[in-house]
Design a protein around this motif. Structure first.
Motif, PDB file in Angstrom:
ATOM      1  N   VAL A   1      -6.618   2.924   3.245  1.00  0.00           N
ATOM      2  CA  VAL A   1      -6.208   3.104   2.008  1.00  0.00           C
ATOM      3  C   VAL A   1      -6.113   1.720   1.187  1.00  0.00           C
ATOM      4  CG1 VAL A   1      -4.645   5.401   2.190  1.00  0.00           C
ATOM      5  CG2 VAL A   1      -3.796   3.074   2.266  1.00  0.00           C
TER       6      VAL A   1
ATOM      7  N   HIS B   1       0.961  -1.201   0.121  1.00  0.00           N
ATOM      8  CA  HIS B   1       0.015  -0.137  -0.069  1.00  0.00           C
ATOM      9  C   HIS B   1       0.911   1.167   0.010  1.00  0.00           C
ATOM     10  CE1 HIS B   1       0.834  -0.786   4.354  1.00  0.00           C
ATOM     11  NE2 HIS B   1       0.244   0.687   4.295  1.00  0.00           N
TER      12      HIS B   1
ATOM     13  N   HIS C   1       1.294   3.883   2.179  1.00  0.00           N
ATOM     14  CA  HIS C   1       1.453   4.538   3.264  1.00  0.00           C
ATOM     15  C   HIS C   1       3.023   4.809   3.363  1.00  0.00           C
ATOM     16  CE1 HIS C   1      -2.297   4.188   5.635  1.00  0.00           C
ATOM     17  NE2 HIS C   1      -2.405   5.338   4.973  1.00  0.00           N
TER      18      HIS C   1
END
Length: 250
Positions: free
Chosen positions: A142, A59, A61
Protein backbone atom coordinates in the motif's frame (compact mmCIF):
# COMPACT_ATOMS: atom_id res chain seq x y z
CA UNK A 1 14.88 16.70 19.14
CA UNK A 2 13.73 14.09 21.59
CA UNK A 3 12.55 10.72 20.27
CA UNK A 4 10.58 8.35 22.50
CA UNK A 5 9.73 4.82 21.40
CA UNK A 6 6.08 4.30 22.33
CA UNK A 7 5.72 0.95 20.56
CA UNK A 8 7.96 -0.95 18.17
CA UNK A 9 6.48 -4.40 17.52
CA UNK A 10 5.84 -5.32 13.90
CA UNK A 11 2.63 -6.84 12.49
CA UNK A 12 0.95 -7.33 15.88
CA UNK A 13 1.70 -6.37 19.51
CA UNK A 14 4.14 -8.53 21.43
CA UNK A 15 3.84 -9.37 25.12
CA UNK A 16 6.16 -6.45 25.83
CA UNK A 17 5.39 -3.86 23.17
CA UNK A 18 2.61 -2.12 21.31
CA UNK A 19 2.89 -1.77 17.56
CA UNK A 20 4.65 1.09 15.79
CA UNK A 21 4.43 4.52 17.42
CA UNK A 22 7.15 7.11 18.05
CA UNK A 23 6.93 10.49 19.76
CA UNK A 24 9.15 13.31 18.46
CA UNK A 25 9.42 16.54 20.49
CA UNK A 26 11.12 19.89 20.04
CA UNK A 27 10.37 23.45 21.18
CA UNK A 28 7.29 22.20 23.06
CA UNK A 29 5.80 20.66 19.89
CA UNK A 30 4.81 16.98 19.93
CA UNK A 31 4.62 15.00 16.69
CA UNK A 32 3.53 11.36 16.79
CA UNK A 33 4.76 9.01 14.07
CA UNK A 34 2.16 6.23 13.63
CA UNK A 35 -0.38 4.88 16.12
CA UNK A 36 -0.56 1.10 15.77
CA UNK A 37 -2.28 -1.55 17.89
CA UNK A 38 -1.92 -0.79 21.60
CA UNK A 39 -0.09 2.51 21.07
CA UNK A 40 -2.70 4.79 22.62
CA UNK A 41 -2.43 3.11 26.01
CA UNK A 42 1.36 3.28 25.99
CA UNK A 43 1.34 6.86 24.74
CA UNK A 44 -0.29 7.99 27.97
CA UNK A 45 2.88 7.01 29.85
CA UNK A 46 4.67 9.80 28.01
CA UNK A 47 2.20 12.56 27.15
CA UNK A 48 -1.34 13.68 27.96
CA UNK A 49 -4.17 12.59 25.66
CA UNK A 50 -4.73 16.12 24.40
CA UNK A 51 -1.10 17.24 24.28
CA UNK A 52 -0.21 16.01 20.80
CA UNK A 53 0.20 18.70 18.16
CA UNK A 54 0.29 16.61 14.96
CA UNK A 55 0.23 13.00 13.78
CA UNK A 56 2.03 11.37 10.84
CA UNK A 57 0.73 8.03 9.56
CA UNK A 58 3.29 6.32 7.35
CA UNK A 59 0.69 4.00 5.85
CA UNK A 60 -2.71 2.48 6.51
CA UNK A 61 -1.94 -1.04 7.69
CA UNK A 62 -3.52 -1.67 11.07
CA UNK A 63 -0.24 -2.06 12.95
CA UNK A 64 0.53 1.58 12.10
CA UNK A 65 -2.84 3.33 12.31
CA UNK A 66 -5.61 1.33 14.00
CA UNK A 67 -5.44 3.05 17.41
CA UNK A 68 -6.49 6.24 15.64
CA UNK A 69 -10.00 4.82 15.97
CA UNK A 70 -9.66 4.81 19.75
CA UNK A 71 -8.09 8.27 19.61
CA UNK A 72 -11.13 9.46 17.65
CA UNK A 73 -13.28 8.47 20.63
CA UNK A 74 -10.95 10.36 22.98
CA UNK A 75 -11.26 13.58 20.99
CA UNK A 76 -14.83 13.38 19.64
CA UNK A 77 -16.59 12.50 22.88
CA UNK A 78 -14.58 14.66 25.26
CA UNK A 79 -16.95 16.57 27.54
CA UNK A 80 -14.61 17.81 30.25
CA UNK A 81 -13.28 21.00 28.69
CA UNK A 82 -15.13 20.52 25.43
CA UNK A 83 -14.02 19.00 22.17
CA UNK A 84 -10.46 20.05 21.26
CA UNK A 85 -9.60 21.65 17.96
CA UNK A 86 -8.97 19.29 15.07
CA UNK A 87 -5.42 17.99 15.15
CA UNK A 88 -3.43 17.85 11.89
CA UNK A 89 -3.09 14.27 10.60
CA UNK A 90 -0.73 13.60 7.69
CA UNK A 91 -1.47 10.31 5.95
CA UNK A 92 -1.72 8.62 2.56
CA UNK A 93 -4.66 9.25 0.26
CA UNK A 94 -7.81 7.69 1.71
CA UNK A 95 -6.81 8.01 5.38
CA UNK A 96 -10.14 9.50 6.47
CA UNK A 97 -12.13 6.80 4.69
CA UNK A 98 -9.89 4.04 6.05
CA UNK A 99 -10.34 5.15 9.64
CA UNK A 100 -14.07 5.71 9.22
CA UNK A 101 -14.48 2.21 7.81
CA UNK A 102 -12.34 0.67 10.55
CA UNK A 103 -14.31 2.41 13.27
CA UNK A 104 -17.56 1.32 11.57
CA UNK A 105 -20.03 3.30 13.71
CA UNK A 106 -19.03 6.96 13.63
CA UNK A 107 -21.93 9.38 14.21
CA UNK A 108 -21.65 10.54 10.59
CA UNK A 109 -19.47 9.91 7.56
CA UNK A 110 -17.72 13.21 8.27
CA UNK A 111 -17.19 12.75 12.02
CA UNK A 112 -13.51 11.82 11.68
CA UNK A 113 -12.90 15.12 9.93
CA UNK A 114 -14.38 17.01 12.89
CA UNK A 115 -11.49 16.01 15.17
CA UNK A 116 -8.74 15.21 12.64
CA UNK A 117 -7.55 17.76 10.09
CA UNK A 118 -6.47 15.40 7.32
CA UNK A 119 -3.59 16.24 4.97
CA UNK A 120 -2.77 13.89 2.08
CA UNK A 121 0.86 12.83 1.90
CA UNK A 122 2.87 13.03 -1.29
CA UNK A 123 6.61 12.91 -1.83
CA UNK A 124 7.91 16.36 -1.02
CA UNK A 125 9.07 18.87 1.60
CA UNK A 126 7.00 20.95 4.02
CA UNK A 127 6.89 22.05 7.66
CA UNK A 128 5.15 20.45 10.62
CA UNK A 129 5.38 22.84 13.55
CA UNK A 130 9.09 23.58 14.14
CA UNK A 131 10.18 20.62 12.00
CA UNK A 132 11.27 20.75 8.38
CA UNK A 133 10.17 17.44 6.93
CA UNK A 134 10.61 15.56 3.71
CA UNK A 135 8.49 12.55 2.82
CA UNK A 136 9.17 9.92 0.19
CA UNK A 137 6.89 7.20 -1.11
CA UNK A 138 8.71 3.90 -0.61
CA UNK A 139 7.98 0.30 -1.69
CA UNK A 140 5.16 -1.53 0.12
CA UNK A 141 1.88 -3.19 -0.97
CA UNK A 142 0.00 0.00 0.00
CA UNK A 143 1.13 3.63 -0.25
CA UNK A 144 3.82 3.96 2.41
CA UNK A 145 5.93 7.00 3.23
CA UNK A 146 9.21 7.41 5.01
CA UNK A 147 9.88 10.72 6.72
CA UNK A 148 12.99 12.86 7.25
CA UNK A 149 12.68 15.32 10.14
CA UNK A 150 15.14 18.18 10.57
CA UNK A 151 15.43 20.65 13.43
CA UNK A 152 18.31 22.91 14.47
CA UNK A 153 20.74 21.14 12.17
CA UNK A 154 19.90 17.64 13.40
CA UNK A 155 18.14 14.94 11.40
CA UNK A 156 15.91 11.99 12.31
CA UNK A 157 14.71 9.57 9.62
CA UNK A 158 11.94 7.00 10.01
CA UNK A 159 11.54 4.40 7.29
CA UNK A 160 7.97 3.36 7.97
CA UNK A 161 7.49 0.00 6.19
CA UNK A 162 9.36 -0.57 2.96
CA UNK A 163 11.09 -3.02 0.71
CA UNK A 164 14.42 -2.19 -0.88
CA UNK A 165 14.43 1.05 -2.90
CA UNK A 166 16.87 3.84 -3.79
CA UNK A 167 14.60 6.49 -2.28
CA UNK A 168 15.32 5.18 1.21
CA UNK A 169 19.05 5.83 0.83
CA UNK A 170 18.35 9.36 -0.33
CA UNK A 171 15.92 9.99 2.52
CA UNK A 172 18.37 8.73 5.15
CA UNK A 173 21.42 10.53 3.74
CA UNK A 174 23.55 11.82 6.62
CA UNK A 175 20.81 11.23 9.22
CA UNK A 176 21.95 11.57 12.82
CA UNK A 177 19.51 8.81 13.81
CA UNK A 178 17.99 6.33 11.37
CA UNK A 179 14.94 4.50 12.76
CA UNK A 180 14.61 1.65 10.28
CA UNK A 181 12.32 -1.31 10.02
CA UNK A 182 13.87 -4.80 10.03
CA UNK A 183 10.94 -7.18 9.85
CA UNK A 184 12.50 -10.06 7.92
CA UNK A 185 15.42 -12.39 8.57
CA UNK A 186 18.22 -12.54 6.01
CA UNK A 187 18.05 -15.85 4.13
CA UNK A 188 14.60 -16.73 5.48
CA UNK A 189 12.10 -14.33 3.93
CA UNK A 190 12.61 -12.92 0.46
CA UNK A 191 9.44 -11.11 -0.63
CA UNK A 192 10.01 -8.12 -2.93
CA UNK A 193 8.61 -4.69 -2.08
CA UNK A 194 7.42 -5.65 1.39
CA UNK A 195 9.97 -5.39 4.23
CA UNK A 196 13.69 -5.16 5.00
CA UNK A 197 15.78 -7.59 6.98
CA UNK A 198 18.42 -6.67 9.54
CA UNK A 199 21.29 -6.93 7.07
CA UNK A 200 19.52 -4.70 4.55
CA UNK A 201 18.76 -2.10 7.25
CA UNK A 202 22.46 -2.07 8.10
CA UNK A 203 23.41 -1.72 4.45
CA UNK A 204 21.09 1.25 4.01
CA UNK A 205 22.50 2.92 7.13
CA UNK A 206 26.03 2.40 5.81
CA UNK A 207 25.24 3.74 2.32
CA UNK A 208 23.45 6.75 3.78
CA UNK A 209 26.27 7.54 6.20
CA UNK A 210 23.81 7.55 9.11
CA UNK A 211 25.24 8.38 12.51
CA UNK A 212 23.18 5.83 14.43
CA UNK A 213 20.84 2.98 13.51
CA UNK A 214 17.89 1.83 15.57
CA UNK A 215 16.10 -1.30 14.31
CA UNK A 216 12.35 -1.39 14.74
CA UNK A 217 9.13 -3.12 13.56
CA UNK A 218 10.49 -6.57 14.36
CA UNK A 219 7.55 -9.02 14.71
CA UNK A 220 7.31 -11.23 17.81
CA UNK A 221 8.05 -14.34 15.70
CA UNK A 222 11.31 -12.89 14.37
CA UNK A 223 14.70 -13.38 16.06
CA UNK A 224 15.57 -9.78 16.92
CA UNK A 225 19.10 -10.64 18.07
CA UNK A 226 19.79 -12.31 14.72
CA UNK A 227 18.68 -9.16 12.93
CA UNK A 228 20.81 -7.04 15.23
CA UNK A 229 23.86 -9.16 14.50
CA UNK A 230 23.23 -9.03 10.75
CA UNK A 231 22.89 -5.24 10.87
CA UNK A 232 26.17 -4.91 12.77
CA UNK A 233 27.97 -6.94 10.09
CA UNK A 234 26.78 -4.49 7.42
CA UNK A 235 27.14 -1.21 9.34
CA UNK A 236 30.00 -0.22 11.62
CA UNK A 237 28.23 2.61 13.41
CA UNK A 238 26.24 2.26 16.64
CA UNK A 239 23.17 0.05 16.17
CA UNK A 240 20.60 -1.21 18.62
CA UNK A 241 17.09 -2.59 18.89
CA UNK A 242 14.19 -0.25 19.60
CA UNK A 243 12.52 -0.99 22.93
CA UNK A 244 9.40 0.63 24.41
CA UNK A 245 10.18 3.64 26.53
CA UNK A 246 13.64 4.21 25.05
CA UNK A 247 14.49 7.90 24.69
CA UNK A 248 17.00 9.38 22.24
CA UNK A 249 18.30 12.93 22.07
CA UNK A 250 18.90 13.72 18.40
Amino acid sequence: MKLTVVGCSGSFPSAGSACSSYLVEADGFRLLLDMGNGALGELQRHVGLYDLDAIFLSHLHADHCIDMCAYFVVRYYRFDGGRPEAIPVYGPEGTEQRLTTAHADTPSEHAMGEVFDFHTLKSGSFDIGPFSVRTEKLFHPVDSFGIRIEHNGRTLVYSGDTGTCDALTELADGADLFLCEASFVDGKEDIPDLHLNGREAGEYAARAGAGRLVLTHIPPWTDAERNLGDAREAYDGPVELAVPGAVYEV
